[in-house]
Design a protein around this motif. Structure first.
Motif, mmCIF file in Angstrom:
data_model
loop_
_atom_site.group_PDB
_atom_site.id
_atom_site.type_symbol
_atom_site.label_atom_id
_atom_site.label_comp_id
_atom_site.label_asym_id
_atom_site.label_seq_id
_atom_site.Cartn_x
_atom_site.Cartn_y
_atom_site.Cartn_z
ATOM 1 N N SER B 10 0.808 -1.227 0.000
ATOM 2 C CA SER B 10 0.000 0.000 0.000
ATOM 3 C C SER B 10 0.841 1.278 0.000
ATOM 4 N N ASP B 11 2.105 1.163 0.406
ATOM 5 C CA ASP B 11 2.982 2.341 0.327
ATOM 6 C C ASP B 11 3.861 2.262 -0.922
ATOM 7 N N SER B 12 3.461 1.435 -1.878
ATOM 8 C CA SER B 12 4.061 1.308 -3.213
ATOM 9 C C SER B 12 5.342 0.486 -3.261
ATOM 10 N N ARG B 13 5.746 -0.089 -2.129
ATOM 11 C CA ARG B 13 6.911 -0.977 -2.179
ATOM 12 C C ARG B 13 6.599 -2.228 -2.995
ATOM 13 N N GLU B 14 7.631 -2.777 -3.649
ATOM 14 C CA GLU B 14 7.455 -4.006 -4.424
ATOM 15 C C GLU B 14 7.519 -5.237 -3.522
ATOM 16 N N LEU B 15 6.705 -6.225 -3.850
ATOM 17 C CA LEU B 15 6.734 -7.525 -3.159
ATOM 18 C C LEU B 15 6.652 -8.626 -4.203
ATOM 19 N N ALA B 28 -4.171 -11.239 -3.310
ATOM 20 C CA ALA B 28 -4.561 -10.472 -2.115
ATOM 21 C C ALA B 28 -3.933 -9.077 -2.143
ATOM 22 N N VAL B 29 -4.707 -8.107 -1.675
ATOM 23 C CA VAL B 29 -4.286 -6.708 -1.719
ATOM 24 C C VAL B 29 -3.912 -6.225 -0.317
ATOM 25 N N ASP B 30 -2.856 -5.415 -0.229
ATOM 26 C CA ASP B 30 -2.456 -4.820 1.050
ATOM 27 C C ASP B 30 -3.403 -3.666 1.366
ATOM 28 N N GLU B 31 -4.234 -3.821 2.377
ATOM 29 C CA GLU B 31 -5.251 -2.807 2.685
ATOM 30 C C GLU B 31 -4.886 -1.978 3.909
ATOM 31 N N ARG B 32 -3.602 -1.946 4.252
ATOM 32 C CA ARG B 32 -3.209 -1.216 5.467
ATOM 33 C C ARG B 32 -3.146 0.294 5.255
ATOM 34 N N GLY B 33 -3.057 0.728 4.001
ATOM 35 C CA GLY B 33 -2.933 2.169 3.739
ATOM 36 C C GLY B 33 -1.723 2.785 4.422
ATOM 37 N N LEU B 34 -0.578 2.115 4.302
ATOM 38 C CA LEU B 34 0.648 2.565 4.979
ATOM 39 C C LEU B 34 1.138 3.902 4.426
ATOM 40 N N PRO B 35 1.597 4.780 5.320
ATOM 41 C CA PRO B 35 2.233 6.007 4.826
ATOM 42 C C PRO B 35 3.584 5.668 4.217
ATOM 43 N N THR B 83 -0.293 -7.911 7.826
ATOM 44 C CA THR B 83 1.171 -7.932 7.908
ATOM 45 C C THR B 83 1.774 -7.385 6.623
ATOM 46 N N GLU B 84 3.065 -7.552 6.484
ATOM 47 C CA GLU B 84 3.738 -7.119 5.257
ATOM 48 C C GLU B 84 3.332 -7.972 4.062
ATOM 49 N N ILE B 85 2.807 -9.177 4.339
ATOM 50 C CA ILE B 85 2.455 -10.088 3.249
ATOM 51 C C ILE B 85 0.931 -10.229 3.178
#
Lengths: 359, 359
Positions: B10-15, B28-35, B83-85
């Motif tokens: 969610s903060d645009s980092r690659e995984l 699955a989508v990261d829904e944490r909305g991380l800054p 989590t991160e994943i």
């Protein structure tokens, strides 16, 4: 220096009393009848790194955090508790380490075949007791005592440098169980290496390169630049400046550098030694003041090698702590221990401000 | 390799998901909305050592030993514990570190004046999760999974080497709180440095010097000499040999070296990878078998630099532990950290015998 008394311990190791003032009785005899400890130490050449590594297999069984009433660095106060120091009290004492990593009597092998090169682990390891007070600390010593310690280090630097084969004398203090100190009694150590240590060899080459390019001393130039910049200065004296180096590797790291271009401790004059005896423990107290607990630290004298590059060398004392926050240590992991790239999480300018007491 | 799925957090980092076999749902989508975390990392030139030091002031507040139910490296099993994943399970996962020491987006300064040289801390830091099992260990993974990890490291070595300015890709695992690991979930890391690390630069020069003098590869010569000597061999395969180096710095240290002269992980062939997937965890289990407790260790891949000296480089995996006896660690104190002279209390031949299970 006149207040030195030399004796031999029962296993024939040398011990020197360095007294703050003359007139003390240092005639006590070591009656422990210690067996002679043989050193099998050797140094091996790491071909891939281009560096010597010392293999000291006999040291695994050395004394490890003994109870206070069995501290081998306290004076011998009664016949039931004989220690490394026969006298019932002392000011500063230096003696050969009973379990040395390096020894002129090392029985290690010498074999050279180009891939597996070994030499005996020649040299000498000495212990320097700063005070007979088991619960004391170098940072709390009065200036007169710090001066005696500095005189002792200076005296031993000259003496050890005269041993055939010794190429570098490194005086240092490890303080704190967090960095593996096995005896809590306030003490330092002196290693006389049969080669210039890799760290100092790199500095020697940097000093030489800069001198060839500019005709100047790199350490003098860095000192002047730090004084001009100001942001990393921790404490400024007439003869010494203490600053956090621009590219500090450790969370809290300070270089104490003499303003005069001198190679080693024996080259310092009376005025310089007098100031150093106040400034050195003052800097240590700044480390202790960072968090709510005493700082584990390493303090090491970067002196000129015995022979190589003496004229270009500029003395410095490096002090650094591995504590990066209360309860948190800086560990050397993959990047540092595997690749030799230090990652420092604290900006040197912030570290200097904290050491100045600004936050 | 075909079983790779790339997503963005969610903060645009690659995984990247690296799966043992194809067919898994990785949508699955990261829904944490991380800054977005900004890196102020910079590298500073240490003039006296002739080495870069990374200053990463923003990392002080990074995650530190969170409770198991908040582990950021476990998969996202329910919406309350993201989590991160993002996926509810995974085999191997690689993603950009949220608190990187090096980042291509670093806002660090660039300033060159000869004494205080700074460059942005460019590069990249990635995290490699070896298994979704929080309580697992690399040493306990089945060969198929180790193979997927090796494929992931190989893939990332190539990808990171293509980033402009990256000069070295270092893949490593830190294991154990004793060496400061802040997350206990089984994982490794990859650092893409904007320079050749000092340790590898020294090796590069040694390899070049030996090649110029003999026309041969120093690592090939050392490997042959170790095989002939035998005393330091730990485990021998068809394609790899594991041995304690002649001048080992650490109490227990092993080099796993391919018999074929290859520069890096991407150069290994199928047969070599298959053997390595068995031999690598086998060597780790030997470390765990030394004492009654799991061994803290560092395992680091000494790969060829991205550009400099590739033809002469010979791949090696270095594994070492800082535990020297049950309950006793090897600390880096004055000699190691102050002078860069390693003192090893355990003879390499004894260490090899212990790792072979002979005592």
């Amino acid at each position: 220096m006149s207040n030195i008394t030399e004796i031999h311990l029962s296993d024939s190791r040398e011990l020197f009393y360095f007294d703050d003032a003359p007139g003390k009785d240092r005639s006590a005899v070591d009656e422990r009848g210690l067996p002679h400890v043989t050193s099998t130490s050797e140094r091996r050449w790491d071909n891939l790194a281009g560096e010597w590594v010392v293999i000291a297999g006999h040291r695994q069984s050395r004394t490890f955090l003994p109870p206070t009433d069995q501290c081998p660095l306290c004076p011998t106060r009664d016949a039931d508790h004989r220690t490394e120091i026969p006298a019932p009290d002392y000011d500063v004492v230096v003696f050969e380490n009973r379990f040395p990593s390096l020894s002129v009597a090392s029985t290690g092998e010498s074999a050279v075949d180009g891939l597996f090169d070994t030499e005996p682990g020649n040299g000498r390891c000495e212990v320097v007791c700063f005070t007979s007070d088991h619960n004391g600390a170098f940072s709390q010593l009065p200036p007169e005592r710090v001066r005696t310690v500095l005189d002792a280090l200076s005296n031993r630097t000259e003496a050890l440098g005269r041993i055939p084969g010794v190429e570098y004398v490194f005086a240092f203090e490890n303080r704190g169980e967090e960095i593996g100190v096995t005896l809590s009694h306030p003490h330092g150590q002196i290693y006389a290496y049969p080669f210039v240590p890799p760290r100092m060899e790199r500095t020697r080459q940097a000093l030489r390169g800069y001198h060839e390019a500019t005709g100047e001393c790199l350490q003098c130039a860095l000192l002047a630049a730090e004084q001009a910049a100001g942001a990393r200065i921790v404490e400024k004296g007439t003869h010494f400046t203490a600053y956090v180096p621009f590219a500090a590797r450790w969370p809290y790291e300070v270089m104490i550098v003499p303003h005069r271009h001198v190679p080693d401790l024996p080259a310092l004059n009376e005025d310089e030694l007098a100031e150093l005896a106040e400034l050195y423990p003052s800097v240590l107290r700044r480390f202790d003041g960072l968090f709510e607990q005493p700082a584990p630290y390493i303090a090491g004298w970067q002196q000129a090698p015995v022979r190589a590059g003496r004229e270009q060398w500029h003395l410095a004392l490096q002090v650094f702590s591995i504590r990066r926050a209360p309860g948190k240590l800086k560990y050397l992991a993959g990047s540092e221990s595997g690749a030799a790239v230090w990652i420092n999480d604290i900006a040197p300018e912030k570290a200097a401000a904290a050491l100045r007491g600004e936050n």
